[in-house]
Design an enzyme around this catalytic site. Sequence first.
Site, PDB file in Angstrom:
ATOM      1  N   SER A 186     -23.363 -19.905  44.261  1.00  0.00           N
ATOM      2  CA  SER A 186     -24.712 -19.487  44.648  1.00  0.00           C
ATOM      3  C   SER A 186     -24.814 -18.432  45.735  1.00  0.00           C
ATOM      4  O   SER A 186     -25.909 -17.962  46.028  1.00  0.00           O
ATOM      5  CB  SER A 186     -25.524 -20.700  45.096  1.00  0.00           C
ATOM      6  OG  SER A 186     -26.005 -21.359  43.966  1.00  0.00           O
ATOM      7  N   LYS A 216     -32.395 -19.587  54.068  1.00  0.00           N
ATOM      8  CA  LYS A 216     -32.578 -20.284  52.789  1.00  0.00           C
ATOM      9  C   LYS A 216     -33.268 -21.620  53.040  1.00  0.00           C
ATOM     10  O   LYS A 216     -32.935 -22.320  54.001  1.00  0.00           O
ATOM     11  CB  LYS A 216     -31.201 -20.469  52.123  1.00  0.00           C
ATOM     12  CG  LYS A 216     -31.254 -21.028  50.708  1.00  0.00           C
ATOM     13  CD  LYS A 216     -29.866 -21.061  50.058  1.00  0.00           C
ATOM     14  CE  LYS A 216     -29.922 -21.609  48.636  1.00  0.00           C
ATOM     15  NZ  LYS A 216     -28.595 -21.617  47.970  1.00  0.00           N
ATOM     16  N   SER A 221     -28.088 -19.803  43.194  1.00  0.00           N
ATOM     17  CA  SER A 221     -29.385 -20.294  43.603  1.00  0.00           C
ATOM     18  C   SER A 221     -29.986 -19.555  44.809  1.00  0.00           C
ATOM     19  O   SER A 221     -31.163 -19.706  45.086  1.00  0.00           O
ATOM     20  CB  SER A 221     -29.295 -21.780  43.972  1.00  0.00           C
ATOM     21  OG  SER A 221     -28.450 -21.948  45.102  1.00  0.00           O
TER      22      SER A 221
HETATM   23  N1  GLN Z   1     -25.134 -22.182  39.413  1.00  0.00           N
HETATM   24  C1  GLN Z   1     -24.426 -23.334  39.870  1.00  0.00           C
HETATM   25  C2  GLN Z   1     -25.237 -24.578  39.605  1.00  0.00           C
HETATM   26  O1  GLN Z   1     -26.270 -24.463  39.053  1.00  0.00           O
HETATM   27  C3  GLN Z   1     -24.064 -23.211  41.310  1.00  0.00           C
HETATM   28  C4  GLN Z   1     -25.192 -23.490  42.220  1.00  0.00           C
HETATM   29  C5  GLN Z   1     -24.789 -23.417  43.662  1.00  0.00           C
HETATM   30  O2  GLN Z   1     -23.741 -22.864  44.016  1.00  0.00           O
HETATM   31  N2  GLN Z   1     -25.604 -24.005  44.490  1.00  0.00           N
HETATM   32  O3  GLN Z   1     -24.847 -25.662  39.911  1.00  0.00           O
END
Ligand code: GLN
EC number: 6.3.5.7
Length: 495
Positions: A184, A78, A160
């Site tokens: 995410s 990532k 994400s």
């Molecule tokens: N969807 C969540 C956010 O937008 C979690 C994102 C994540 O875990 N990095 O903050």
Amino acid sequence: MTDLNKLKIAEARDLLGKGELSSVELTEAHISAVEASKPLNAYIESTSEIARTQAKSADAQIKAGNQKGMTGIPVGIKDLFATKGVHTQACSKILDGFKPEYESTVTQNLWDDGAVMLGKLNMDEFAMGSSNETSFYGNVLNPWRLKTAAGEKDTVPGGSSGGSVSAVAGFAAMGATASDTGGSIRQPAAFTGTFGIKPTYGRCSRFGMVAFASSLDQAGVITRDVRDGAIMLESISGFDPKDSTSAKLDVPNFEAALTGDIKGLKVGIPAEYRLEGTPQEILDIWDKGIQWMKEAGAEIVEISLPHTKYALPTYYIVAPAEASSNLARYDGVRYGLRETVDGDGLIPMYEETRAAGFGEEVQRRIMIGTYVLSAGYYDAYYLKAQRVRQLISRDFKEAFEKCDVILTPTAPSAAFEFGAKSDDPLAMYLNDVFTVPASLAGIPGSSVPAGLDKDGLPLGLQILGKAWDEETVLKVSHVLEMAAAFTHQPSEWWR
Ligand code: GLN
């Protein structure tokens, strides 16, 4: 595409160990798959030369009798993990051209074990999002479906960690690193029929991970099954003096936890997760999961997590607050992008750089975060949220006196179409409803592919465990995986 792309990590490890396969062969097959996966937009940078060099030394390492679980295994990284001399931008324009001088501990652990880096993976900008629609590098497609007729839209991979799941589901990596701040790892895994595990906060070092919300950020992995997840998680875990929040604990042999036996184990079902408006097929797959647990000899116990309904608002105060502080470092001076303004001095340069470098969602989070931390609102929002966070942690502690793990759906829906929620931040945030409580409590959680919805898209079930008890999370995930017997695969339209 060769059969080599479909191998699991554990299978490849065994073939490599017996000398029936070389990492060079395995890596070449995956370099081709990375190339063929271009329509998915999962990779934003391929590092095939590094991969070839690493594969050769992995083969030498195996020959010398030094094989570890990840030796010679090609993986994707990532874009949030710092990789020395290699593109690292957390998919933001503001880190334009940034190549770190150092390696993140998580990736260093993989290279120390002999793993092979295929490239950097797409993600939501600074990991803020649930659909991979906020990346500076464009949308990642979900291999499970793309538009079939005019007017129909493509399907999001979740976020994400959209690039991580798309690459793994699309056979363009055997595993991928990912990060989970509020879901995410787990939500995109559920959207793509992959396995994802976020370990306990502190199990992996955060050194060299681009910071989003430091009290929540946790590294983890995406793989095609639970065994592979156990192998890869073991490799990235461990104490690191460079991260004061990493725990001084030995890393267990996670694979050894997959005994297949959960007889007598107590599986908690939280009443508060039966949210009104949850689609019937989500409730149905949850019921199936409960049934599978019973059939495997586990005991089902009703539990209560009374502060669940405050988890989303709490998360969406704490995470932006920390983000606004963390992202203050991108000022056009120290990293990446700098917008110059003729003769106007420092402040306009900051403003122009930040306005041009951050996308809309990141700007929204910075504004929310700055607001909840500002004098006059700090007590009402941030401090209050910190207190509620304690209550949510306490809920889990009390629940875990009655059960060993908790079983819930991973997300309130299957993957949705691009654009379905991108104009409505609240609708997007609601997608995290089942994943953020565990992030606030810092406990480990996984998502296991459990079935398909009526449109043929994957659905996942979430297993949450006690702090530092990834072994039980993995053990139960493995039993669930066997019971669900999820053997579906996407149709490979992108090749
Ligand atoms: N969807 C969540 C956010 O937008 C979690 C994102 C994540 O875990 N990095 O903050």
